[in-house]
Design a protein around this motif. Structure first.
Motif, short mmCIF file in Angstrom:
data_model
loop_
_atom_site.label_atom_id
_atom_site.label_comp_id
_atom_site.label_asym_id
_atom_site.label_seq_id
_atom_site.Cartn_x
_atom_site.Cartn_y
_atom_site.Cartn_z
N MET A 1 0.85 -1.17 0.00
CA MET A 1 0.00 0.00 0.00
C MET A 1 0.89 1.23 0.00
O MET A 1 1.83 1.32 0.80
N LEU A 2 0.60 2.20 -0.88
CA LEU A 2 1.37 3.44 -0.93
C LEU A 2 0.86 4.40 0.12
O LEU A 2 -0.34 4.71 0.18
N LEU A 3 1.79 4.88 0.95
CA LEU A 3 1.48 5.84 2.00
C LEU A 3 2.56 6.92 2.00
O LEU A 3 3.60 6.76 1.34
N TYR A 4 2.32 7.98 2.77
CA TYR A 4 3.22 9.13 2.77
C TYR A 4 3.52 9.59 4.19
O TYR A 4 2.70 9.44 5.09
N HIS A 5 4.71 10.18 4.34
CA HIS A 5 5.14 10.71 5.63
C HIS A 5 5.80 12.05 5.39
O HIS A 5 6.74 12.15 4.59
N GLY A 6 5.34 13.10 6.07
CA GLY A 6 5.95 14.42 5.97
C GLY A 6 6.73 14.76 7.23
O GLY A 6 6.28 14.45 8.33
N THR A 7 7.89 15.41 7.05
CA THR A 7 8.72 15.77 8.20
C THR A 7 9.59 16.98 7.87
O THR A 7 9.67 17.41 6.72
N THR A 8 10.25 17.50 8.88
CA THR A 8 11.14 18.65 8.69
C THR A 8 12.39 18.25 7.91
O THR A 8 12.74 17.07 7.84
N LEU A 9 13.06 19.25 7.37
CA LEU A 9 14.30 18.97 6.67
C LEU A 9 15.38 18.47 7.64
O LEU A 9 16.15 17.57 7.31
N THR A 10 15.40 19.02 8.85
CA THR A 10 16.35 18.55 9.86
C THR A 10 16.15 17.06 10.15
O THR A 10 17.12 16.29 10.18
#
Length: 170
Positions: A1-10
């Motif tokens: 299953m395709l999923l996504y995770h967003g986070t800071t550049l650090t």
């Protein structure tokens, strides 16, 4: 299953160093109204939702860029996102017990997994985008448009977003 995770550049720099999205990390909202539980990687079935959180966490951390990761994992490993159900959907513990991963994804577009995610195995690619504070960057308009339309669940729209991003394969 395709999923996504967003986070800071650090965080992304650390993720790339380890070649792993870790489930045990320092959390953003420990002392805030909406805490996140350690021991999980939080994921979304909607790329615009992950971009929203990546931008939000980066703005909160006073960073000008964030990263979004595309992850391909087995559905059977996923857990409901109790934090989103409790703090965003405002459900009580009894209501939360009735949820499946599917119903959680349908209501809050979020789930979680209780293990690390490895580059080349689970994590397939990533894109770096400017935050909405970084208004002079050439991709800021795209990031702002996606974040402004973060509740859009249209499959064609979400596919278009994926095509617009400057992906880097892992």
């Amino acid at each position: 299953m395709l999923l996504y995770h967003g986070t800071t550049l650090t965080n992304s720099i650390s993720i790339h160093h380890d070649k792993t999205l870790r489930c045990k990390i320092e959390r953003y909202y420990n002392n805030e109204e909406f805490p996140t539980t350690d021991g999980y990687v939080y994921l979304s079935n909607r790329i615009n939702h992950a971009i929203y959180y990546g931008n939000k966490n980066s703005v909160y951390s006073d960073e000008e860029y964030f990263a979004v990761y595309e992850i391909d994992i087995c559905y059977d490993n996923l857990k409901i996102d109790i934090d989103e159900l409790k703090y965003v959907a405002k459900l009580n513990d009894e209501e939360i017990k009735t949820f499946s991963v599917d119903s959680c994804l349908e209501l809050v577009s979020s789930c979680r997994i209780d293990r690390d995610l490895t580059f080349g195995v689970d994590v397939k690619r990533y894109a770096v985008l400017p935050t909405t504070m970084n208004y002079k960057h050439e991709l800021c308009d795209i990031a702002y448009e996606i974040i402004s339309d973060r509740e859009n669940r249209d499959v064609d729209y979400l596919s278009e977003i994926r095509l617009k991003l400057p992906w880097v394969d892992i």
